[in-house]
Scaffold this motif. Structure first.
Motif, PDB file in Angstrom:
ATOM      1  N   SER A   1       0.786  -1.235   0.000  1.00 38.64           N
ATOM      2  CA  SER A   1       0.000   0.000   0.000  1.00 38.64           C
ATOM      3  C   SER A   1       0.816   1.282   0.000  1.00 38.64           C
ATOM      4  N   GLY A   2       2.052   1.222   0.474  1.00 38.02           N
ATOM      5  CA  GLY A   2       2.834   2.436   0.660  1.00 38.02           C
ATOM      6  C   GLY A   2       2.619   3.078   2.013  1.00 38.02           C
ATOM      7  N   GLU A   3       1.695   2.543   2.809  1.00 41.65           N
ATOM      8  CA  GLU A   3       1.482   3.006   4.181  1.00 41.65           C
ATOM      9  C   GLU A   3       2.720   2.695   5.012  1.00 41.65           C
ATOM     10  N   THR A   4       3.007   3.522   6.009  1.00 40.95           N
ATOM     11  CA  THR A   4       4.154   3.264   6.869  1.00 40.95           C
ATOM     12  C   THR A   4       3.708   2.722   8.222  1.00 40.95           C
ATOM     13  N   LEU A   5       4.593   1.938   8.838  1.00 39.83           N
ATOM     14  CA  LEU A   5       4.306   1.296  10.118  1.00 39.83           C
ATOM     15  C   LEU A   5       5.518   1.450  11.023  1.00 39.83           C
TER      16      LEU A   5
END
Length: 305
Positions: A40-44
């Motif tokens: 997704s390109g989301e960061t964690l």
């Protein structure tokens, strides 16, 4: 350089002194390091919170839940988001859900991951509904096929639930070396969003085939058993923290062990479990400061060779 005992005593004192002092003790000049989820390109944020064993307490037992509330508070104040649990962890899901509701901070700041550990569609859906209720969330961030139980069927179900918007990501998990080849084959064939697997400075088998497969196929990686269920601490008991720890801003063995893991480029986040607020503060600090490159990781590994 303070050793782990000195750091934990300081952090414990801060926790007992109240939230404002705890917040100051955990304050950092920059946010916790975060890694990108390839799907997704989301960061964690790289330091998550495991709940196996540690959160399995009676949900109505105030004395048992009080230190866990402090653990969660320290975790969130440090910038953590990923909380990993499972129906098979006893009361852990319900306790995590209750503490999040009590904290007033469930929602966008958290990333809730749980698992399916059963055979068949109907049984899996019952587990999912129970997890939604326990965690107080209709939409779960990540649901994983636990320990490769009915993997093909359950992964297909999770993908359908993702299309429906009931979950955001689908994954697969295991915790032992013997499953790594099967996990790698599934990564190459199925390309799940996440893989959760064991890795530590004392057990590097996942680095041989599985982690490269995850990198090549755009699969996020969560790491369990980072301390080998405490075995790493037993190996270094009474051993002074090495001078190289200062080169990557580590003040304890726990931070050194966690940064060894974070330093692998395939790793998205690591999920150490604890019921002790001071240990949570210690673990969280591994998400800040300088991180090891490949050469430093080998130097760390050589300490336990």
């Amino acid at each position: 350089m303070p050793d782990r005992r000195q750091f934990l005593l300081t952090a414990a004192g801060a926790a007992l002194a109240g939230p404002s002092l705890t917040a100051r003790a955990l304050s950092q000049p920059a946010p916790m390091l975060a890694r990108t989820i390839p799907a997704s390109g989301e960061t964690l944020p790289v330091i998550g919170l495991g709940t196996a064993d540690t959160f399995n307490v009676p949900p109505g037992d105030a004395s048992a839940m009080a230190p866990l509330a402090q653990v969660l508070d320290s975790f969130l104040r440090a910038g953590g988001a990923l909380i990993d649990t499972a129906p098979s962890y006893g009361h852990a899901e319900a306790v995590a859900g209750a503490l999040l509701a009590q904290s007033g901070r469930p929602g966008p700041r958290t990333f809730l991951a749980t698992k399916i550990s059963t055979q068949g569609h109907e049984s899996a859906m019952r587990q999912l509904r129970q997890s939604q209720k326990a965690l107080g969330q209709d939409k779960l961030d990540l649901v994983q096929v636990h320990n490769l139980i009915d993997t093909v069927n359950q992964l297909a179900l999770l993908r359908d639930l993702k299309r429906q918007g009931i979950i955001r990501y689908a994954g697969i998990t295991h915790y032992t070396d013997h499953a790594h080849d099967e996990l790698a084959a599934l990564v190459e064939r199925e390309r799940p969003d996440f893989v959760q697997v064991n890795l530590s400075v004392g057990d590097r088998n996942a680095e041989k085939r599985l982690l490269p497969a995850c990198q090549a196929n755009g699969v996020a990686v969560l790491i369990n058993r980072p301390f080998q269920d405490g075995a790493l601490f037993r190996r270094v008991k009474g051993v002074a923290l090495p001078a190289l720890a200062a080169e990557i801003d580590c003040a304890s063995w726990a931070q050194l062990f966690l940064k060894f893991i974070i330093g692998h480029p395939a790793v998205t986040a690591v999920i150490p479990a604890t019921s002790k607020p001071a240990n949570m503060a210690d673990n969280a600090r591994a998400g800040f400061g300088r991180q090891p490159d490949g050469a430093m990781r080998e130097r760390i590994a050589a300490l336990l060779a």
